[in-house]
Design an enzyme around this catalytic site. Structure first.
Site, PDB file in Angstrom:
ATOM      1  N   LYS A 162     -34.646  60.340 -15.270  1.00  0.00           N
ATOM      2  CA  LYS A 162     -35.507  59.888 -16.446  1.00  0.00           C
ATOM      3  C   LYS A 162     -35.885  58.324 -16.097  1.00  0.00           C
ATOM      4  O   LYS A 162     -35.283  57.422 -15.363  1.00  0.00           O
ATOM      5  CB  LYS A 162     -34.417  59.850 -17.661  1.00  0.00           C
ATOM      6  CG  LYS A 162     -35.148  59.546 -19.076  1.00  0.00           C
ATOM      7  CD  LYS A 162     -34.202  59.580 -19.981  1.00  0.00           C
ATOM      8  CE  LYS A 162     -34.654  59.089 -21.608  1.00  0.00           C
ATOM      9  NZ  LYS A 162     -33.737  59.372 -22.472  1.00  0.00           N
ATOM     10  N   SER A 168     -30.481  62.396 -27.257  1.00  0.00           N
ATOM     11  CA  SER A 168     -31.790  62.583 -26.326  1.00  0.00           C
ATOM     12  C   SER A 168     -31.356  63.227 -25.042  1.00  0.00           C
ATOM     13  O   SER A 168     -32.564  63.441 -24.532  1.00  0.00           O
ATOM     14  CB  SER A 168     -32.235  60.875 -25.889  1.00  0.00           C
ATOM     15  OG  SER A 168     -32.632  60.427 -26.926  1.00  0.00           O
ATOM     16  N   SER A 175     -35.162  61.780 -26.492  1.00  0.00           N
ATOM     17  CA  SER A 175     -36.272  61.187 -25.730  1.00  0.00           C
ATOM     18  C   SER A 175     -36.344  61.536 -24.129  1.00  0.00           C
ATOM     19  O   SER A 175     -37.387  61.192 -23.439  1.00  0.00           O
ATOM     20  CB  SER A 175     -35.759  59.692 -25.621  1.00  0.00           C
ATOM     21  OG  SER A 175     -34.642  59.531 -25.075  1.00  0.00           O
TER      22      SER A 175
END
Length: 488
Positions: A77, A176, A152
């Site tokens: 990420k 997330s 996210s």
């Protein structure tokens, strides 16, 4: 040749027997990424040259037969620091930021000869539930490109679900990792707070954030968590608890295990198809020998309100460092120092980030601190106590990961409250610092539904035990979207 349908154990066997090299595997993975990227949009940065160079180094020294992750590529990420690879947090504020250090979790990947193949798209500074607040692009759901991938960590989830990579790292502040795992039909674990070092993770909500693994299967998830876990002197919240092998209980039966099903998790706001899927999953666990009983988590309904005060307050403090002076984006429109501060932040942050900064600043301001931030902390304690009462009598808690399946792109952008409520089932886990996993549990109208399993602190092995037992006796994890070669 594509290797995206091979398990990590199978790939390791190929590498050890020299049926393939780490370089060949990396090149094949890059081909899978590029072939699907236009349709899915999982990545902000794809580090072709650096990944191949890493793979060649691993080949030169030889694959470690005792290290199952040796030579395995993965996505990371884009809010996790990677030396030499752009790390933007999906924000204009950091559009050109190339770190000079690796996050501890990334150091641990490299120590096991893993290969960071690219940086996954996300909501800006991890603030969002759809990966639509990214400055760079929107990511599509792997199963239906008109739907969101969740957020996210939407890029990390879509990359795994679409067959671009086998593994990825995400971060989880209020759901997330788990919510996008549910939306994309993969496995996502939010570890116990402190289990994985936060050093090098761009801080959003410092009392809530955790880095965690995302994968095709439960075992692979446990294998990756084993790699990244452990104490770090650079993170004062990092646990000193010894890390074992998180795969240790996988394969053991769950006969007699007591699992709680909170009535609030199947109440108002939960889509009927999701509810039916989770009830069916609970009955399946009963067939495997678990005892499922209804309980109550009475304060969980306040979780979203508490979270958006606590997380936004912490974000307001954490994001003060982005001022146009030290690094990152700087406005060209200024006459004095005040202009630099104001215009840099106005131009560099997106609407959702600015909304949360303002909410947090208000909650911490004189005259409102006691009414909001202090009160939120008190209710957070009640949520923690609810969990402690349940875990005095039960091994785990189960429920849906999200109240719905993936929703349409652009459908909730102008309704932030509705977007926030998508995390109503995951947020309490972060507030209490507990481990929680989402695993594929079925489908509703062709879209994946995730089941969430929650445990007491540092009970990841037990969570993996139950998750693996469910996975071994169902085929939901084997079903793939069309982009991965499936029929769905």
């Amino acid at each position: 040749m594509s290797f995206n349908n091979q398990s990590i154990d199978q790939l390791h066997d190929f590498l050890v027997k020299k049926e393939i090299s780490a370089t060949e595997l990396t090149k094949a993975t890059l081909e899978d990424i590029h072939a699907r990227e236009q349709a899915v949009g999982s990545f902000i940065t794809i580090s072709d040259e650096m990944a191949i160079a890493q793979a060649k180094e691993i080949d030169d020294k030889g694959i470690d037969a005792d290290n199952v992750m040796s030579g395995i590529p993965l996505a990371v990420k884009d809010n996790i620091s990677t030396k030499g690879i752009l790390t933007t947090a999906a924000s204009k504020m950091l559009y050109n930021y190339e770190p000079i250090f690796d996050a501890t979790a990334v150091e641990k990947l490299y120590a096991k000869d893993m290969i960071v193949i690219g940086k996954a798209n996300m909501d800006e500074f991890a603030m969002g539930g759809s990966t639509e607040t990214s400055y760079f692009k929107k990511t599509n759901n792997a199963w239906d490109h008109s739907k969101v991938p969740g957020g996210s960590s939407g890029g990390s989830a879509a990359a795994v679900a679409s067959g671009q990579v086998r593994l990825s790292l995400g971060s989880d502040t209020g759901g997330s990792i788990r919510q996008p795992a549910s939306f994309n039909g993969i496995v996502g674990m939010k570890p116990t707070y402190g289990r994985v070092s936060r050093f090098g993770l761009f801080a959003f909500g410092s009392s809530l954030d955790q880095i965690g693994p995302m994968s095709q299967t439960v075992k692979e998830n446990a294998q990756l968590l084993t790699v990244i876990s452990g104490h770090d002197v650079r993170d004062s919240t990092s646990s000193e608890r010894t890390v074992g092998d998180f795969t240790a209980k996988i394969g053991q039966d769950i006969q007699g295990m007591k699992i709680a099903l909170p009535k609030e998790y199947l109440g108002e706001g939960i889509a009927q198809g999701v509810k039916e899927t989770i009830i069916k999953a609970a009955k399946h666990l009963e067939k495997l020998g678990a005892v499922i009983e209804e309980v109550s988590l009475p304060h969980s309904k306040y979780g979203v309100a508490v979270y958006y005060i606590v997380a936004s307050s912490e974000a307001s403090s954490n994001l003060q460092r982005f001022d146009g002076i030290r690094y990152g984006y700087r406005t060209e429109n200024y006459k004095n120092l005040d202009d630099i501060y104001v215009n840099t932040r106005s131009e560099g942050f997106g609407d959702e980030v600015k909304r949360r900064i303002m909410l947090g600043t208000f909650s911490l301001s004189s005259g409102y601190y006691d009414a909001y931030y202090k009160k939120a902390g008190q209710v957070r304690s009640l949520i923690i106590q609810d969990f402690e009462k349940v875990f005095a009598d039960y091994d785990l808690i189960l429920g849906p990961t999200a109240p719905t399946t993936a929703f349409d792109l652009d459908s909730l952008n102008h309704d932030p409250v509705a977007m926030y409520l998508a995390d109503i089932l995951t947020i309490p886990v972060n507030l209490a610092g507990l481990p929680g996993i989402s695993i594929p549990a079925g489908f509703d109208q062709g879209l994946p539904v995730g089941m969430q399993l929650i445990g007491p602190k540092f009970s990841e092995e037990t969570i993996y035990q139950v998750a693996a037992a469910f996975e071994a006796t169902t085929d939901y994890h084997k079903q793939q979207p069309k982009i991965f070669g499936g029929e769905n």
